[in-house]
Design a protein around this motif. Structure first.
Motif, PDB file in Angstrom:
ATOM      1  N   ILE A 134     -29.498   1.483  52.525  1.00  0.00           N
ATOM      2  CA  ILE A 134     -28.561   0.398  52.232  1.00  0.00           C
ATOM      3  C   ILE A 134     -27.950  -0.083  53.533  1.00  0.00           C
ATOM      4  O   ILE A 134     -27.265   0.674  54.234  1.00  0.00           O
ATOM      5  N   PHE A 135     -28.205  -1.347  53.863  1.00  0.00           N
ATOM      6  CA  PHE A 135     -27.669  -1.946  55.081  1.00  0.00           C
ATOM      7  C   PHE A 135     -26.586  -2.952  54.697  1.00  0.00           C
ATOM      8  O   PHE A 135     -26.835  -3.862  53.889  1.00  0.00           O
ATOM      9  N   ILE A 136     -25.406  -2.794  55.263  1.00  0.00           N
ATOM     10  CA  ILE A 136     -24.315  -3.743  55.057  1.00  0.00           C
ATOM     11  C   ILE A 136     -24.415  -4.813  56.140  1.00  0.00           C
ATOM     12  O   ILE A 136     -24.426  -4.493  57.339  1.00  0.00           O
ATOM     13  N   VAL A 137     -24.504  -6.063  55.708  1.00  0.00           N
ATOM     14  CA  VAL A 137     -24.648  -7.177  56.642  1.00  0.00           C
ATOM     15  C   VAL A 137     -23.320  -7.929  56.708  1.00  0.00           C
ATOM     16  O   VAL A 137     -22.796  -8.368  55.684  1.00  0.00           O
ATOM     17  N   THR A 138     -22.752  -8.053  57.886  1.00  0.00           N
ATOM     18  CA  THR A 138     -21.456  -8.701  58.012  1.00  0.00           C
ATOM     19  C   THR A 138     -21.295  -9.345  59.388  1.00  0.00           C
ATOM     20  O   THR A 138     -21.853  -8.856  60.379  1.00  0.00           O
ATOM     21  N   ALA A 139     -20.557 -10.413  59.422  1.00  0.00           N
ATOM     22  CA  ALA A 139     -20.200 -11.025  60.705  1.00  0.00           C
ATOM     23  C   ALA A 139     -18.898 -10.443  61.219  1.00  0.00           C
ATOM     24  O   ALA A 139     -18.510 -10.672  62.361  1.00  0.00           O
ATOM     25  N   ASP A 140     -18.216  -9.688  60.365  1.00  0.00           N
ATOM     26  CA  ASP A 140     -16.919  -9.101  60.706  1.00  0.00           C
ATOM     27  C   ASP A 140     -17.091  -7.591  60.819  1.00  0.00           C
ATOM     28  O   ASP A 140     -17.258  -6.895  59.821  1.00  0.00           O
ATOM     29  N   ASP A 141     -17.097  -7.085  62.058  1.00  0.00           N
ATOM     30  CA  ASP A 141     -17.265  -5.640  62.247  1.00  0.00           C
ATOM     31  C   ASP A 141     -15.935  -4.948  62.511  1.00  0.00           C
ATOM     32  O   ASP A 141     -15.872  -3.914  63.168  1.00  0.00           O
ATOM     33  N   SER A 142     -14.844  -5.513  61.959  1.00  0.00           N
ATOM     34  CA  SER A 142     -13.527  -4.898  62.141  1.00  0.00           C
ATOM     35  C   SER A 142     -13.479  -3.550  61.427  1.00  0.00           C
ATOM     36  O   SER A 142     -14.206  -3.306  60.454  1.00  0.00           O
ATOM     37  N   GLU A 143     -12.597  -2.701  61.895  1.00  0.00           N
ATOM     38  CA  GLU A 143     -12.516  -1.338  61.371  1.00  0.00           C
ATOM     39  C   GLU A 143     -12.173  -1.322  59.890  1.00  0.00           C
ATOM     40  O   GLU A 143     -12.700  -0.500  59.127  1.00  0.00           O
ATOM     41  N   SER A 144     -11.306  -2.240  59.439  1.00  0.00           N
ATOM     42  CA  SER A 144     -10.900  -2.248  58.040  1.00  0.00           C
ATOM     43  C   SER A 144     -12.087  -2.505  57.117  1.00  0.00           C
ATOM     44  O   SER A 144     -12.189  -1.922  56.036  1.00  0.00           O
ATOM     45  N   PHE A 198     -21.306  -8.684  53.093  1.00  0.00           N
ATOM     46  CA  PHE A 198     -19.929  -8.333  52.737  1.00  0.00           C
ATOM     47  C   PHE A 198     -19.280  -9.410  51.890  1.00  0.00           C
ATOM     48  O   PHE A 198     -18.675  -9.147  50.858  1.00  0.00           O
ATOM     49  N   ASN A 199     -19.405 -10.659  52.317  1.00  0.00           N
ATOM     50  CA  ASN A 199     -18.732 -11.761  51.621  1.00  0.00           C
ATOM     51  C   ASN A 199     -19.735 -12.463  50.709  1.00  0.00           C
ATOM     52  O   ASN A 199     -20.612 -13.182  51.171  1.00  0.00           O
ATOM     53  N   LEU A 200     -19.568 -12.262  49.399  1.00  0.00           N
ATOM     54  CA  LEU A 200     -20.494 -12.855  48.440  1.00  0.00           C
ATOM     55  C   LEU A 200     -19.907 -14.082  47.752  1.00  0.00           C
ATOM     56  O   LEU A 200     -20.334 -14.456  46.663  1.00  0.00           O
ATOM     57  N   GLY A 201     -18.910 -14.689  48.360  1.00  0.00           N
ATOM     58  CA  GLY A 201     -18.313 -15.891  47.772  1.00  0.00           C
ATOM     59  C   GLY A 201     -17.508 -15.556  46.539  1.00  0.00           C
ATOM     60  O   GLY A 201     -16.798 -14.547  46.494  1.00  0.00           O
ATOM     61  N   LEU A 202     -17.613 -16.374  45.496  1.00  0.00           N
ATOM     62  CA  LEU A 202     -16.873 -16.137  44.259  1.00  0.00           C
ATOM     63  C   LEU A 202     -17.418 -14.898  43.550  1.00  0.00           C
ATOM     64  O   LEU A 202     -18.619 -14.653  43.543  1.00  0.00           O
ATOM     65  N   GLY A 203     -16.522 -14.133  42.940  1.00  0.00           N
ATOM     66  CA  GLY A 203     -16.947 -12.930  42.233  1.00  0.00           C
ATOM     67  C   GLY A 203     -16.829 -11.703  43.112  1.00  0.00           C
ATOM     68  O   GLY A 203     -16.017 -11.639  44.032  1.00  0.00           O
ATOM     69  N   SER A 204     -17.673 -10.702  42.844  1.00  0.00           N
ATOM     70  CA  SER A 204     -17.587  -9.433  43.550  1.00  0.00           C
ATOM     71  C   SER A 204     -17.868  -9.580  45.035  1.00  0.00           C
ATOM     72  O   SER A 204     -18.718 -10.356  45.450  1.00  0.00           O
ATOM     73  N   THR A 205     -17.186  -8.792  45.838  1.00  0.00           N
ATOM     74  CA  THR A 205     -17.527  -8.660  47.249  1.00  0.00           C
ATOM     75  C   THR A 205     -18.695  -7.688  47.367  1.00  0.00           C
ATOM     76  O   THR A 205     -19.060  -7.001  46.405  1.00  0.00           O
ATOM     77  N   GLY A 206     -19.255  -7.599  48.560  1.00  0.00           N
ATOM     78  CA  GLY A 206     -20.322  -6.631  48.792  1.00  0.00           C
ATOM     79  C   GLY A 206     -19.844  -5.210  48.555  1.00  0.00           C
ATOM     80  O   GLY A 206     -20.596  -4.358  48.073  1.00  0.00           O
ATOM     81  N   LEU A 207     -18.582  -4.948  48.889  1.00  0.00           N
ATOM     82  CA  LEU A 207     -18.020  -3.612  48.676  1.00  0.00           C
ATOM     83  C   LEU A 207     -17.936  -3.293  47.185  1.00  0.00           C
ATOM     84  O   LEU A 207     -18.269  -2.190  46.744  1.00  0.00           O
TER      85      LEU A 207
END
Length: 533
Positions: free
Chosen positions: A86-96, A59-68
């Protein structure tokens, strides 16, 4: 599942890349078929070169585009049309976070940290389903819907049947071939006769929306109830689009606003909200939505000069922003990137619009003409609707009748190419309000005045042209008539008409390469050498 699948890992952390790769190697995947990318740009380049079977997107790709934003770009550029996992990898599983991704329907989500057992079981499950869905599709291609139905009945239980049929229907709907519509409706109704399956209902609603079956669609949408937030988001979006297609703009706005509160990452919806707020003067939310759009634009598929220009133009209508330099407003969106040739064309146009606010008509005209000549060299045959809209608004403020008619017609043609597209419907409302200001009755007088000039009835022609100029300001043909008749003493002007001469001369003085006839006239008549200011 075989372990010879090609895999792409997209993560800005080299440690996470290597950790994920090690887990995959333990799962017997082949090292030479595992690729990594640290940012969205590199990931796009890799996907352009080859097709991957599995893509892991952080999800968080640092500077530039996000995973979204990366997923949006891959989807928009049809780089994942082959339907990889396609698997989304994230440490933040919040609904938003999950809601934002849900609109592009990734295969699954992996919450950091994950283990080999979790990864392999998820991949196995989804590959088995993927292979089954492909077999259903192949049976459909060979034997039609009834052949696919027989295959499903022999190889699946209820839940799997409903999912597989919905996946087949979705695949056919994405292909957008009208000859498949009857089959899509048959297969979805087959499910709905057995169960009130919400994904099938939403897909059927999407089909009817594309067919403009609005009378049966609206009550059908009202009947859909879902406890799933992702399905509720899709339902709100469908309701908004259906309402806008029926010109129920305020109703569509409320549905889109509710959807936006669930997921603030969809820029198509956000721009739609801003357009409606601008057209209907909904001032309560527009400031916040503009800020959100400005913050999200960079690196998205909407990262184009026409969208920067639209946001700046809307801000120039606000009292607090109308005197802010357009370069500053542009820089707040672009994060002070260097201007491209496209950027400069739009900036000239925006400066022209801003100059009309202070009644600096000569400056506005100069920047307007510079913008037009610049953009036409760049975009050739297809000007963006945003450029035409802002150009039309400048032409209206400068009372440039010929340009008003020209840009109104070009916009109408552009919108008619896709009249049911929600953004076009909203823009058409704005255009109708503007075209109401066109005074077609003066067109006959314009032609008559030019006829009088040809007949050398200069005094009568001059009187008529003086009355027409406020409607045809900066018109090249009338401007030349005024300059020539004024220089030769055929125009009897009062002091109050001096701006008319200044504006007519400015049509030619503002040109980098002044016309030869104008230079010759200046050399013979001293009155044309007086300073314009």
């Amino acid at each position: 599942m075989t372990n010879s699948q090609s895999i792409l890992i997209v993560d800005d952390s080299a440690i996470i890349q290597q950790t994920t790769k090690l887990i995959l190697l333990k799962g017997k995947f082949e090292a030479q078929r595992i690729f990594t990318a640290s940012n969205a740009q590199d990931a796009v380049k890799l996907c352009q070169r080859q097709m991957f079977d599995i893509i892991f997107i952080d999800f968080n790709l640092g500077l530039g585009s996000t995973g979204l934003q990366l997923l949006e770009r891959l989807h928009h550029n049809q780089l994942i049309a082959h339907n990889p996992l396609i698997f989304i990898v994230t440490a933040d599983d919040s609904e938003s976070i999950l809601m934002g991704f849900s609109e592009y329907q990734p295969t699954d989500y992996l919450i950091k940290p994950f283990r080999l057992e979790t990864l392999t079981s998820r991949i196995n499950f989804h590959f088995n389903k993927h292979n089954f869905d492909n077999a259903v599709f192949e049976n459909y291609q060979s034997n039609g819907w009834f052949g696919a139905q027989r295959f499903l009945e022999n190889n699946s239980y209820c839940d799997k049947y409903w999912s597989a049929v919905t996946t087949l229907a979705k695949r056919l709907l994405i292909n957008n071939k009208s000859e498949n519509h009857t089959d899509i409706e048959l297969m979805l109704n087959d499910i709905l006769q057995q169960n009130d399956y919400v994904p099938a209902k939403l897909l059927l609603a999407q089909l009817w929306l594309s067919q403009n079956k609005l009378e049966q669609l609206l009550p059908f949408l009202t009947s859909i109830n879902s406890s799933s937030p992702q399905q509720h988001l899709s339902l709100l979006d469908l309701k908004a689009r259906a309402a806008i297609k029926q010109n129920r703009i305020s109703m569509g706005y409320e549905f889109w606003l509710s959807a936006h509160k669930l997921s603030r990452n969809n820029l198509y919806r956000l721009f739609g909200l801003i357009w409606i707020e601008f057209c209907l003067q909904h001032d309560t939310e527009i400031d916040r939505h503009i800020r959100e759009a400005c913050a999200s634009l960079r690196y998205s598929i909407w990262d184009r000069p026409q969208n920067y220009a639209f946001l700046v133009w809307v801000q120039l209508h606000q009292h607090s922003k109308k005197n802010v330099p357009v370069e500053k407003l542009w820089g707040q969106i672009s994060q002070l990137q260097k201007y491209t040739k496209h950027d400069r064309a739009y900036l000239y146009l925006l400066r022209a619009y801003q100059a009309t606010e202070t009644h600096s008509t000569l400056v506005a005209y100069r920047d307007f003409m510079t913008a037009i000549s610049s953009i036409e060299e760049l975009e050739q045959h297809d000007l963006s609707s945003e450029f035409l809209i802002i150009a039309l608004s400048v032409a209206i403020r400068l009372s440039m009748h010929s340009h008003i008619v020209k840009y109104s017609q070009q916009l109408a043609e552009k919108f008619n190419d896709n009249p049911n597209e929600p953004h076009n419907i909203i823009k058409q409302i704005w255009l109708k309000a503007q075209t109401a200001k066109i005074n077609e009755n003066k067109s006959a007088e314009y032609k008559y005045a030019l006829q009088l000039v040809k007949q050398k009835q200069f005094h009568i022609a001059g009187q008529l042209i003086v009355t027409l100029w406020p409607l045809y300001r900066f018109d090249i043909t009338l401007g030349r008539c005024i300059v020539e008749m004024y220089a030769r003493g055929y125009l009897d002007l009062y002091l109050s008409d001096k701006n008319l001469i200044i504006e007519a001369r400015w049509v030619f003085e503002s040109q980098e390469n002044k016309p030869e006839w104008y230079l010759k006239l200046k050399s013979k008549h001293a009155v044309l050498n007086k300073p314009l200011y």
